[in-house]
Write an enzyme that holds these catalytic residues in place. Structure first.
Site, mmCIF file in Angstrom:
data_model
loop_
_atom_site.group_PDB
_atom_site.id
_atom_site.type_symbol
_atom_site.label_atom_id
_atom_site.label_comp_id
_atom_site.label_asym_id
_atom_site.label_seq_id
_atom_site.Cartn_x
_atom_site.Cartn_y
_atom_site.Cartn_z
ATOM 1 N N HIS A 80 -39.052 30.614 14.334
ATOM 2 C CA HIS A 80 -40.344 30.836 13.571
ATOM 3 C C HIS A 80 -40.547 29.047 13.041
ATOM 4 C CE1 HIS A 80 -42.282 33.635 16.293
ATOM 5 N NE2 HIS A 80 -40.997 34.193 15.750
ATOM 6 N N GLU A 121 -43.777 18.697 15.874
ATOM 7 C CA GLU A 121 -42.268 19.370 16.929
ATOM 8 C C GLU A 121 -42.426 18.657 17.722
ATOM 9 O OE1 GLU A 121 -42.663 22.571 16.773
ATOM 10 O OE2 GLU A 121 -43.795 23.574 16.055
#
Length: 532
Positions: free
Chosen positions: A175, A294
């Site tokens: 995560h 990301e």
């Protein structure tokens, strides 16, 4: 290479690094001082990040930074799996065979086991959050990837937690964890993640969810944790895949401050609990408006309201190594892509045995958005099975966006070869099939109603099949020109130091047919003892 049931001598991060030291060009260690805030990632962008990172970048060695500014004894490792060749070394398979290696590990899964305190290497040093002076920000050098990041991030924190109702066992997932203050992190959950389901159950009961965040691991654990449903359905413990890869179970120990387990050989463990009904802005300390870069290559927006993880302890090995990655880099491609390949391969093999022979999750999609699939046609009916295989791939991996189908004579790992097939074996009006309005991934900025008003919600997309295979009845017209096979060694011994026996080249490990000639083969040896 070893089979999936053969015990390997790689059993933790330190033994993985020891293996890389035996292979020049795969590990670079430096004592030059580095700032963890933007500079560390900036260095690795040039050295070896690859992937969808802003150019210039390259495929290169993993790096250990031994002199992290502001942290006297800290070491940071980046890029452990940022090269398909290197993943092969660590998982004992050729780069081309990693798909099948991972596919077998799913079938050969071995559940983790609990061990006692004597084997709790991760608890050699214990820092409790209720001790005076505890400050997570001073203990661990969490880096930022860019100057616009919401804050320092733990990018390879494997979160382990269990179903509060005891029905669905334990789950592990990587995560996005942003450090907010001395004992709090925010945690980002993509839709459908299983630990988020555990969190919602606990929150419905008004209770916190106990978790451990495990960092610095045997690479088999990290890559095994990246399988997703339906390959690993709700309630499946992905640590069992690492067991299948190594031929022995992952060992777990009781946490010091939480009713949860941690990975016994981890370099660093953060123990804590996700608080019920508490939310915080991801960029509350910086107000940059951005989270971090990301895998698609963009700086996504900072989330205005994320769950909060309250830290209760940090435990480490002696002289720990903090492991991180560059968000859009090649390491993400390996971590996400190779399990994607294995999931697609297993599903297609079950549905149509022997038809799909290779799968490659391409770096341009971060290992998630683009798959190239090689098929073996034997009759005219197989023309239709090409597109059926693509539909199977979409069904088994929901975040997949585009699939390119190619014939047996095309190298799926060579982008130029794949593009050649698309130019000569595909017509847009008949061989491109769009499937609109399907769930995709929220981190793709084109999957928004702002980009396409016909989309009902963020994370919805049009999925596309590119059929770049030759029609079976015209196969003779699409036969490639064949050259005489010659051993090139006598003519170019520097390029071909060993006779190849006419076998031709395979994937070099970087996923696009390039050679390793650009890889930095130097290794700066660390000057102090690491108690390894």
């Amino acid at each position: 290479m070893a089979g999936s049931q053969e015990t390997s001598d790689v059993h933790d991060l330190r033994s993985a690094l020891a293996r890389l030291r035996e292979h020049p060009g795969h590990l670079l260690e430096t004592d030059h001082p580095v700032d963890p805030i933007a500079e560390l990632a900036g260095v690795y962008k040039r050295v070896g990040a690859g992937g969808t990172v802003e150019r210039p970048t390259r495929t290169g060695p993993a790096m250990i930074f031994n002199n992290v500014e502001g942290f006297e004894d800290a070491r940071v490792l980046v890029g452990l799996m940022a090269d398909r060749d290197r993943v092969g070394l660590l998982l004992e398979a050729s780069p081309r065979e990693l798909t099948q290696r991972m596919a077998r590990a799913v079938k050969d899964a071995i559940s983790p086991v609990e061990v006692g305190p004597a084997k709790a290497l991760c608890q050699q040093v214990v820092h409790r959050a209720d001790d005076p002076g505890f400050d997570l920000r001073k203990l661990l050098p969490a880096p930022t990837n860019t100057e616009q990041d919401a804050g320092p991030y733990f990018c390879l924190g494997l979160v382990l937690s269990s179903d509060p109702e005891g029905k669905k066992g334990t789950d592990v997932t990587i995560h996005r964890l942003c450090v907010q203050n001395k004992d709090e992190l925010t945690i980002f959950f993509a839709p459908g993640w299983h630990i988020d389901a555990f969190r919602k159950i606990a929150e419905g009961q008004g209770k916190p969810l106990a978790v451990s965040v495990n960092m610095g691991l045997d690479p088999a654990i990290h890559i095994g944790a990246c399988f997703e449903a339906p390959t690993t359905p709700y309630g499946y413990d992905e640590l069992a895949i690492a067991g299948g890869l190594r031929g022995r179970p992952v060992e777990l120990v009781d946490c010091v401050t939480q009713p949860e387990k941690s990975i016994a050989a981890a370099e660093v463990v953060i123990e804590g609990e996700i608080l019920p009904d508490v939310r915080a802005a991801e960029d509350q300390n910086t107000h940059t408006g951005h989270a971090m870069p990301e895998f698609p290559g963009y700086n996504g927006p900072a989330n205005p309201a994320l769950p909060v993880l309250k830290v209760t302890a940090v435990t480490t090995r002696t002289d720990p190594i903090l492991q991180t990655l560059v968000g859009p880099g090649e390491e993400h491609v390996s971590l996400a892509g190779i399990p994607t390949e294995a999931s697609i391969y297993n599903a297609c093999e079950a549905a149509m045995p022997g038809f799909v022979t290779e799968v490659f999750a391409h770096r341009s999609g971060g290992g998630k958005f683009l798959a190239i699939m090689k098929v073996r046609k034997t009759n005219a009916f197989d023309d239709g099975r090409v597109r059926q295989a693509a539909l199977v791939a979409f069904g088994v991996y929901s975040e997949l966006k585009n699939v390119i189908m190619v014939d047996e004579d095309v190298d799926v790992f060579d982008t130029d070869d794949v593009l050649w097939a698309m130019q000569t074996r595909m017509q847009g009006n008949r061989d491109v099939i769009a499937i609109p309005g399907v769930s995709g991934h929220v981190l793709d900025p084109s999957q928004t109603p702002g980009y396409d008003p016909t989309l009902p919600a963020k994370g919805t997309t049009s999925k596309t099949i590119y059929d770049a295979t030759a029609p079976y009845h015209l196969r003779d017209e699409f036969e490639r020109a064949h050259f005489h096979e010659v051993d090139p060694h006598p003519y170019a011994p520097d390029l071909f130091p060993e006779p190849d026996g006419g076998q031709g080249g395979g994937p070099d490990g970087d996923g696009d047919g390039r050679t390793d000639s650009g890889r930095d083969s130097s290794q700066t040896r660390v000057k102090r003892s690491h108690h390894d």
